[in-house]
Scaffold this active site. Structure first.
Site, short mmCIF file in Angstrom:
data_model
loop_
_atom_site.label_atom_id
_atom_site.label_comp_id
_atom_site.label_asym_id
_atom_site.label_seq_id
_atom_site.Cartn_x
_atom_site.Cartn_y
_atom_site.Cartn_z
CE LYS A 83 -1.14 1.83 -10.67
NZ LYS A 83 -0.44 0.47 -10.14
C1 E4P Z 1 -2.00 -0.81 -7.60
O1 E4P Z 1 -2.28 0.09 -8.11
C2 E4P Z 1 -0.73 -0.74 -6.64
O2 E4P Z 1 0.56 -0.84 -7.37
C3 E4P Z 1 -0.69 -2.12 -5.75
O3 E4P Z 1 -2.07 -2.15 -5.35
C4 E4P Z 1 0.30 -2.03 -4.64
O4 E4P Z 1 -0.07 -2.99 -3.71
P1 E4P Z 1 1.04 -3.44 -2.52
O5 E4P Z 1 1.27 -2.24 -1.66
O6 E4P Z 1 0.19 -4.77 -1.92
O7 E4P Z 1 2.37 -3.67 -3.09
#
Ligand code: E4P
Length: 214
Positions: A83
């Site tokens: 990521k």
């Molecule tokens: C996934 O890739 C993200 O990090 C995650 O869905 C973020 O979610 P949130 O906005 O509930 O923290």
């Protein structure tokens, strides 16, 4: 449509994987921190549970650092994708890593233009955060829909992960759009399987079964 689990909790991953519906897992530094365990240990254990793409995030702010971190994280398991935040340095890192064959998931995407740039840099996945857009009074699914259209129009290989999913309706909207993947928190997955009429119907079937002569 593929379902990824949006968590670093191995108990939840193990349980959901047992349902036969988990195609991959996404983590982020916040989710890892909640577990109170070493990053490498958690990621390694997740990879041993789910045989599919597993996202693990870098924390460097410069391309050079991101690439260095990514190379190390990628060594943990062949299913790992990295990521990378959608900032200019992140695009540079994405380009370098995609040339090296290391898959990236460009994250913290809040606009379709950000997604376009991620695709052009060679991202394997792009993650618009629909829930956080909704939180700001926007409509996250509109951004997701724009990205679906953009991917189709230009035949990019990048897969769209609808992220920051907050409730089951986000998942329905994701598959109505034709998104490749929704990454779903465990409580949302639990809600997806439940329906009051299923519970009522099942109770009645079991009661009636007792009346069948044995
Ligand atoms: C996934 O890739 C993200 O990090 C995650 O869905 C973020 O979610 P949130 O906005 O509930 O923290």
């Amino acid at each position: 449509m593929k379902i990824f689990l949006d968590t670093a909790n191995v108990e939840h991953i193990r349980e959901a994987a047992g349902w036969g519906v988990v195609d991959g897992v996404t983590t982020n530094p916040t989710l890892i921190a909640k577990e109170g365990r070493k990053f490498e240990d958690v990621v390694q254990e997740i990879c041993s549970i789910v045989d599919g793409p597993i996202s693990a995030e870098v924390v460097s702010m410069e391309a050079e650092g991101m690439v260095k971190e990514a190379r190390e994280i990628a060594k943990i398991h062949e299913n790992i994708n990295i990521k990378i935040p959608i900032i200019a340095e992140g695009l540079k890192a994405t380009k370098i890593l995609s040339k090296e064959g290391i898959k990236t998931n460009v994250t913290l995407v809040f606009s379709s233009n950000q997604a376009l740039l991620a695709c052009k840099a060679g991202a394997a996945f792009v993650s618009p955060f629909v829930g956080r857009i909704d939180d700001q009074g926007g409509d996250g699914m509109i951004v997701a829909a724009e990205i679906v259209q953009m991917l189709e129009n230009y035949d990019f290989d990048t897969e769209l992960i609808v992220a920051s999913v907050r409730h089951p309706v986000h998942v329905v909207e994701s598959f109505m759009l034709g998104a490749d993947i929704a990454t779903v928190p465990y409580p949302v997955l639990q809600k997806m399987v439940k329906h009051t009429l299923t519970d009522v119907g099942l109770k009645k079937f079991l009661e009636d079964w007792e009346k069948v002569p044995k």
